[in-house]
Design a protein around this motif. Structure first.
Motif, PDB file in Angstrom:
ATOM      1  N   GLY A  66       0.845  -1.117   0.085  1.00  0.00           N
ATOM      2  CA  GLY A  66      -0.086  -0.128  -0.179  1.00  0.00           C
ATOM      3  C   GLY A  66       0.921   1.350  -0.081  1.00  0.00           C
ATOM      4  N   GLY A  67       1.942   1.092  -0.028  1.00  0.00           N
ATOM      5  CA  GLY A  67       2.906   2.202   0.064  1.00  0.00           C
ATOM      6  C   GLY A  67       3.394   2.658   1.626  1.00  0.00           C
ATOM      7  N   GLY A  68       4.370   3.566   1.325  1.00  0.00           N
ATOM      8  CA  GLY A  68       4.503   4.519   2.450  1.00  0.00           C
ATOM      9  C   GLY A  68       6.113   4.250   2.943  1.00  0.00           C
ATOM     10  N   ALA A  69       6.532   5.224   3.927  1.00  0.00           N
ATOM     11  CA  ALA A  69       8.047   4.939   4.304  1.00  0.00           C
ATOM     12  C   ALA A  69       8.273   3.709   4.883  1.00  0.00           C
ATOM     13  CB  ALA A  69       8.481   6.227   4.996  1.00  0.00           C
ATOM     14  N   GLY A  70       9.654   3.551   5.046  1.00  0.00           N
ATOM     15  CA  GLY A  70      10.119   2.359   5.679  1.00  0.00           C
ATOM     16  C   GLY A  70      10.249   1.103   5.219  1.00  0.00           C
ATOM     17  N   LEU A  71      10.612  -0.134   6.185  1.00  0.00           N
ATOM     18  CA  LEU A  71      10.438  -1.446   5.776  1.00  0.00           C
ATOM     19  C   LEU A  71       9.603  -2.096   6.839  1.00  0.00           C
ATOM     20  CD1 LEU A  71      14.164  -1.510   4.538  1.00  0.00           C
ATOM     21  CD2 LEU A  71      12.228  -1.820   2.952  1.00  0.00           C
ATOM     22  N   VAL A  72       9.161  -3.332   6.213  1.00  0.00           N
ATOM     23  CA  VAL A  72       8.592  -4.197   7.082  1.00  0.00           C
ATOM     24  C   VAL A  72       9.135  -5.726   7.138  1.00  0.00           C
ATOM     25  CG1 VAL A  72       6.258  -5.318   7.499  1.00  0.00           C
ATOM     26  CG2 VAL A  72       6.312  -3.089   6.830  1.00  0.00           C
ATOM     27  N   LEU A  73       9.330  -6.252   8.337  1.00  0.00           N
ATOM     28  CA  LEU A  73       9.789  -7.508   8.333  1.00  0.00           C
ATOM     29  C   LEU A  73       8.960  -8.660   7.790  1.00  0.00           C
ATOM     30  CD1 LEU A  73      11.111  -7.672  12.154  1.00  0.00           C
ATOM     31  CD2 LEU A  73      12.545  -7.505   9.829  1.00  0.00           C
ATOM     32  N   ARG A  74       9.453  -9.402   7.041  1.00  0.00           N
ATOM     33  CA  ARG A  74       8.632 -10.222   6.044  1.00  0.00           C
ATOM     34  C   ARG A  74       8.097 -11.530   6.887  1.00  0.00           C
ATOM     35  NH1 ARG A  74      10.823 -11.326   0.334  1.00  0.00           N
ATOM     36  NH2 ARG A  74      10.257 -13.418   0.913  1.00  0.00           N
TER      37      ARG A  74
END
Length: 260
Positions: free
Chosen positions: A87-95
Motif C-alpha cells: 500500500g506504500g509508505g515509508a520504511g520497511l516491514v519484516l517479512r
C-alpha cells in the motif's frame, strides 16, 4: 522458509557469545525457566542481564537464554529480512516468511510475545505471571514493524513498555526479562523484599534510607530508627499512598477502588 543450513538458524547463548561469557560452560538446571529471543542482533544479549542477580542466576542455570538470529533466515545472497510496506509508505516491514521460520525454530513452552509500542502495557502482574510459567518466546521488531499475518498465525501477544517508540525491541526485551527473571524463586535471596516493591500491592514504593544517620544536614525520619515495627509499617504505608496519589493518579484510583 528455512535457511540452507538449518543448524545455523537457531543459536543458543553458547554459540552467539564468546567463551568468556556467561553460560559458555554452565549446564542448565532441569525445569529451568527458558527465554527464547528472535532478534537481528543476537550479540546484544545477554547485555545487562549478564550482570548482578540475573547474571548470577543465568550462570547458575536457574534460567536459560537462547537467541535466534533472524538474519540467518533471510532470503537470497544478502539474507534479506524485510520489504516495502504493502500500500506504500515509508520504511520497511519484516517479512512473514522470514519471521515465521525463525519463530518456528525458536518457539517453546510458554507464551509468544512481540515487543511493540501498540501492545498491552507490561506491568508487574504480567511479570509475575510469566515468572510462574515455563518460559517465554520474544520477537524483537525493527524498522516499521512485522507483517501482521505472522503475528496472527502464531497468535502472538503484543506487549509495550510504554507510550514511546524505540528503534528496536532488544532493549524492551531485556527490560521485560529483567523484571520477570528476578521473580523466579532463588534469583533473589530474600523474596520478601519483592513484596514491598513498587506495584506489588498497587502502590509506589515508600522512600528508603540507610546510614549515615545524617547527610548534608538531612536526617533519617525518626520513626525509622524508633524500633517500633508497627509505627514503621504505618509510616511506610502512608508514604506509599501519598507518593502514589501525587505521582500516579491512575494507580491511586485503581488502588482506592480495590478498597471500596
Amino acid at each position: 522458509m528455512a535457511p540452507p543450513n538449518r543448524s545455523h538458524g537457531q543459536k543458543s547463548i553458547r554459540a552467539t557469545l564468546q567463551p568468556r561469557d556467561l553460560m559458555a560452560e554452565t549446564p542448565v538446571r532441569a525445569r529451568a525457566w527458558w527465554a527464547r529471543v528472535v532478534t537481528l542482533f543476537p550479540e546484544t544479549f545477554p547485555g545487562v542481564l549478564g550482570h548482578s542477580l540475573t547474571g548470577t542466576a543465568l550462570k547458575e542455570g536457574l534460567w536459560a537464554l537462547e537467541t535466534v538470529d533472524l538474519r540467518q533466515f533471510g532470503e537470497g545472497k544478502h539474507r534479506k529480512v524485510d520489504d516495502t510496506p504493502a500500500g506504500g509508505g515509508a520504511g520497511l516491514v519484516l517479512r512473514p516468511d522470514v519471521v515465521g521460520a525463525a519463530l518456528e525454530a525458536a518457539r517453546g513452552p510458554g507464551p509468544m510475545l512481540y515487543l511493540s509500542p501498540r501492545g498491552r502495557p507490561f506491568d508487574q502482574a504480567m511479570a509475575r505471571d510469566l515468572a510462574a510459567g515455563p518460559g517465554v518466546t520474544l520477537l524483537c521488531g525493527r524498522f516499521e514493524g512485522v507483517d501482521q499475518r505472522v503475528l496472527d498465525h502464531f497468535d502472538m501477544q503484543e506487549v509495550s513498555l510504554g507510550d514511546f517508540v524505540l528503534t528496536g525491541g532488544e532493549i524492551a526485551a531485556q527490560a521485560l526479562l529483567d523484571a520477570t527473571v528476578r521473580l523466579i524463586p532463588g534469583v533473589i535471596g530474600n523474596m520478601a523484599s519483592t513484596e514491598e516493591e513498587s506495584f506489588s500491592d498497587g502502590l509506589l514504593e515508600h522512600p528508603q534510607y540507610t546510614r549515615p544517620a545524617e547527610w548534608q544536614g538531612r536526617t533519617i525520619p525518626e520513626v525509622l530508627t524508633s524500633g517500633d515495627h508497627g509505627r514503621v509499617a504505618a509510616w511506610r504505608r502512608a508514604e506509599a499512598e501519598a507518593l502514589t496519589r501525587a505521582r500516579r493518579p491512575d494507580l491511586w484510583e485503581r488502588y482506592r477502588r480495590q478498597g471500596d
